[in-house]
Motif scaffolding. Structure first.
Motif, PDB file in Angstrom:
ATOM      1  N   LEU A 169      52.673  32.704  12.699  1.00 23.55           N
ATOM      2  CA  LEU A 169      51.609  31.944  12.336  1.00 23.55           C
ATOM      3  C   LEU A 169      50.961  32.092  11.530  1.00 23.55           C
ATOM      4  O   LEU A 169      49.996  31.364  10.718  1.00 23.55           O
ATOM      5  CB  LEU A 169      50.910  31.481  13.692  1.00 23.55           C
ATOM      6  CG  LEU A 169      51.665  31.335  14.924  1.00 23.55           C
ATOM      7  CD1 LEU A 169      50.669  31.266  16.101  1.00 23.55           C
ATOM      8  CD2 LEU A 169      52.189  29.873  14.685  1.00 23.55           C
ATOM      9  N   LYS A 170      51.029  33.350  10.709  1.00 20.50           N
ATOM     10  CA  LYS A 170      49.800  33.877   9.683  1.00 20.50           C
ATOM     11  C   LYS A 170      49.875  33.083   8.343  1.00 20.50           C
ATOM     12  O   LYS A 170      48.889  32.818   7.589  1.00 20.50           O
ATOM     13  CB  LYS A 170      50.072  35.413   9.398  1.00 20.50           C
ATOM     14  CG  LYS A 170      51.122  35.429   8.735  1.00 20.50           C
ATOM     15  CD  LYS A 170      51.379  37.009   8.199  1.00 20.50           C
ATOM     16  CE  LYS A 170      52.740  37.455   7.474  1.00 20.50           C
ATOM     17  NZ  LYS A 170      52.674  38.803   7.540  1.00 20.50           N
ATOM     18  N   ASP A 171      51.035  32.357   8.044  1.00 20.10           N
ATOM     19  CA  ASP A 171      51.139  31.570   6.707  1.00 20.10           C
ATOM     20  C   ASP A 171      51.272  30.295   7.153  1.00 20.10           C
ATOM     21  O   ASP A 171      51.577  29.361   6.337  1.00 20.10           O
ATOM     22  CB  ASP A 171      52.504  32.076   5.979  1.00 20.10           C
ATOM     23  CG  ASP A 171      52.471  33.459   5.595  1.00 20.10           C
ATOM     24  OD1 ASP A 171      51.273  34.062   5.178  1.00 20.10           O
ATOM     25  OD2 ASP A 171      53.409  34.220   5.504  1.00 20.10           O
ATOM     26  N   MET A 172      50.663  29.744   8.270  1.00 21.81           N
ATOM     27  CA  MET A 172      50.820  28.278   8.506  1.00 21.81           C
ATOM     28  C   MET A 172      50.216  27.301   7.739  1.00 21.81           C
ATOM     29  O   MET A 172      50.705  26.341   7.454  1.00 21.81           O
ATOM     30  CB  MET A 172      50.612  28.204  10.060  1.00 21.81           C
ATOM     31  CG  MET A 172      50.661  26.667  10.542  1.00 21.81           C
ATOM     32  SD  MET A 172      50.479  26.968  12.377  1.00 21.81           S
ATOM     33  CE  MET A 172      49.805  25.570  12.452  1.00 21.81           C
TER      34      MET A 172
END
Length: 175
Positions: A169-172
């Motif tokens: 989810l970090k680059d969402m």
């Protein structure tokens, strides 16, 4: 709550200073239905000074309380060292100034008919207020198995390279 262990008999109190010493353990906090405190080893020293109509109390509470660690849910011993200073006044306190302190002391109002001062609630309140908001072990003190399952990326990570389940989810929101 009526706790006879923490009573100061005001009627028979001699002029000058009197020192009371008590201990408060797990049972004390169970009487208040506090499930956050798992164990307790507190010492309480109350120095009571009476001079004429003045009654001043310096209450030193020290020792440790055991609570759950917010990170790993393991037992965490938290040191306690706090001091409360009080002045005892008789009456309802209705006509008194709205200030809750006098000469740096909190004011405890007692009905005229009271002959004893129960410090149980005061000791409980001061002990609970001395706990930090965030209760976690020092770095490296948490249960490593729990930390591994949480994917905690601090220095407690066991170095096995297991990926954090939320790393996808970090680059969402990046474009």
């Amino acid at each position: 709550m009526e706790n006879t262990d923490f009573l100061i008999p005001l009627n028979g109190l001699a002029s000058d200073k009197t020192v009371y010493r008590w201990t408060a353990g797990r049972e004390f906090f169970e009487e208040f239905s506090n499930s956050d405190i798992l164990d307790a080893d507190l010492k309480v020293e109350a120095e009571v000074e009476k001079s004429g109509h003045y009654i001043g109390i310096d209450c030193h509470i020290y020792g440790s309380l055991t609570v759950e660690c917010d990170r790993c849910l393991g037992d965490l011993a938290v040191p306690v060292d706090t001091l409360g200073k009080f002045s005892v006044k008789f009456g309802s306190g209705d006509g008194a100034a709205s200030a809750a302190e006098e000469d740096g002391r909190e004011i405890v109002f007692l009905p005229e008919a009271d002959t004893d001062l129960d410090l149980g609630q005061i000791i409980y309140d001061y002990a609970c207020l001395s706990l930090p908001v965030q209760r976690v072990h020092e770095e490296g003190g948490c249960d490593p198995e729990v930390i591994r399952h949480l994917g905690y990326q601090g220095s407690q990570n066991d170095g096995q390279g297991e990926e954090n389940p939320f790393s996808a989810l970090k680059d969402m929101f990046r474009s």
